[in-house]
Each structure stands twice: as C-alpha cells, then as structure tokens.
Write a protein that holds these residues in place. Structure first.
Motif: not given
Length: 270
Positions: A71-91
C-alpha cells in the motif's frame, strides 16, 4: 509497468483469474462489478507464486484493486463509490496519479446527464492534481461513454482529444479561460482499419434507430505531460486470456457468458 482493467459484470471463475495473473501478468489489476470474494481472488492470483496484494479502498465498493505493490507504494488520494485515486510511487518510475473509474451507466443516465455530471469529475481531477502537486495523471476504467460523447470531450468535462499533436499543446482557451487536455488513444480502435482486432470493448444489437454496435466505454486517458512514459504500442483491448479462454465468439461478438465487456491493458515505461 502493466495496468489491467476489466468490468466483469459477472462472476469470474478461478481459471479466469489465474490466467490474468499468469498469461497477462499485470502489475496493477482493477476489477469492476466483481462479486467474487477478495480471498478467492487472491488465492487464484497467487496460485503459482505469491505476487499480488489487495490494495483496499473502504469507500470505493464498485472497484477492487490488486497489485504487486504494498500500500505504501500505491497510496490512496481520494475516492467515492465510483472511483479510486492512487499516488503511484514505485522506485525507478516517475510518480503519477492513477484514477480508476466506473462512471454512471447509460441504462440510468442519458448522454446529457453524463455530460452534466462530468463537470463534477473535472473538479475531482483538478482537486487531486492540486493536492499532489502532480499533473502526471492517468484515468482508466469504464466511463460508460464513447470517446466522442460530450462528457469525454467538453472543456468542462474530461476534455480528451484523439490527436496526440493537439494534446501536446497541453491546453486551449475558450471564452478567456484555459482548459487542460487529456489524450485519448482509444479513438484508434474504431473502424475496420483501426488498431487491434476489435472495434470496441462492448457490443450490442439494440433494435433502435441509432445503434453503433461496437462501443468503447472502457478507456484510458492520459495527461500530455505524461505521454513520454505511456507505451502506446502496448495499449490493448484483450480478446483472449490464454489457454483457450477466448472472450470473443466465432461470430466476432463478445462472449457475454464470461463478461459483456472486454478488458483493456496499458503499459507505463520508466
């Protein structure tokens, strides 16, 4: 990095889930309208080797996310029932915003309703880009609109265009206000000379005066600032999972005994 999206709208079997892992081998998997339990999916994905985690989003119930990353590499930013947003931080990869969406269906909303509500989506995108201070954004999912529908193209909606050359201008001005672009490569699948082996991701034969037959509701759009990291040649509408599991019938129509949508996959390069 391969990202896979599928609006299942059915119950996947263990065989199909295993094939996603072994034949397609995505790094990130989004499944929409999937009623299979998290535990069963994880068991099937990790049948050959333990590679996938469930990246939980307690708010977004319509989309399940699995990936090869903690999870620490794909941290949630915001969401609701119809979308999920992640910050993708992969080395070794650039940091980017990844949004997966399952937008309102045409069964309940017509194109005008969708276009009107796309303004809300525009606000969500602008807000999370400001929050992350990052405009490297990819949106993938079931938009329930074709690339040419108003909500996809209007300035106050997703403002996505078919031309990379146009998108690379980054923005345009309408009535004194600037609007940033998204690039939509899914236009390239339309027509008999289009990219790939099918003309869309969903097929219907409605007995109505206007019917496109093939529709491209499942799409990916990319901010022009991130296009250097998008492998357009790897963009795919998937018609076969491998090992004899074909998603298309001999008549070239989607086999809706498995799903009425075809999955899509994209690849991000370093």
């Amino acid at each position: 990095m391969k990202i896979f999206f599928w609006n299942i709208n059915k119950e996947l079997t263990n065989k199909e889930v295993k094939l996603i892992a072994t034949e397609i081998n995505p790094d990130i998997i989004f499944l929409a309208e999937c009623n299979v339990s998290i535990g069963d999916i994880l068991l099937a994905l990790n049948d050959k080797s333990v590679s996938y985690f469930y990246n939980i989003d307690p708010i977004c119930s319509k989309i399940k996310m699995f990936s090869k990353f903690h999870d620490k590499f794909v941290m949630p930013i915001t969401s609701n029932n119809r979308y999920t947003v992640r910050s993708i931080n992969i080395p070794t990869y650039p940091i980017f915003n990844l949004m997966c969406i399952h937008f309102q269906s045409k069964v309940n909303w017509d194109f005008a309703d969708q276009a009107a509500h796309s303004m809300e989506l525009n606000t969500v995108i602008n807000d999370f880009e400001k929050k992350t201070k990052n405009i490297n954004t990819i949106i993938i999912g079931d938009f329930n609109m074709n690339p040419f529908d108003f909500g996809m193209v209007q300035t106050t909606g997703l403002h996505s265009v078919m031309s990379k050359e146009v998108a690379l201008k980054k923005k345009r001005t309408v009535d004194g206000k600037e609007y940033p672009f998204f690039y939509n490569p899914m236009w390239s699948f339309f027509g008999d000379d289009g990219k790939g082996t099918v003309n869309g991701t969903i097929y219907n034969t409605l007995s109505k005066p206007i019917n496109y037959f093939w529709n491209t509701f499942d799409q990916v759009i990319i901010r022009p600032e991130f296009l250097d990291h998008f492998e357009e040649s790897e963009l795919e509408i998937i018609t076969e999972l491998g090992s004899g599991v074909k998603l298309i019938k001999n008549s070239s129509i989607i086999d809706d005994s498995i799903s009425d949508h075809l999955p899509i996959s994209i690849k991000i390069k370093r």
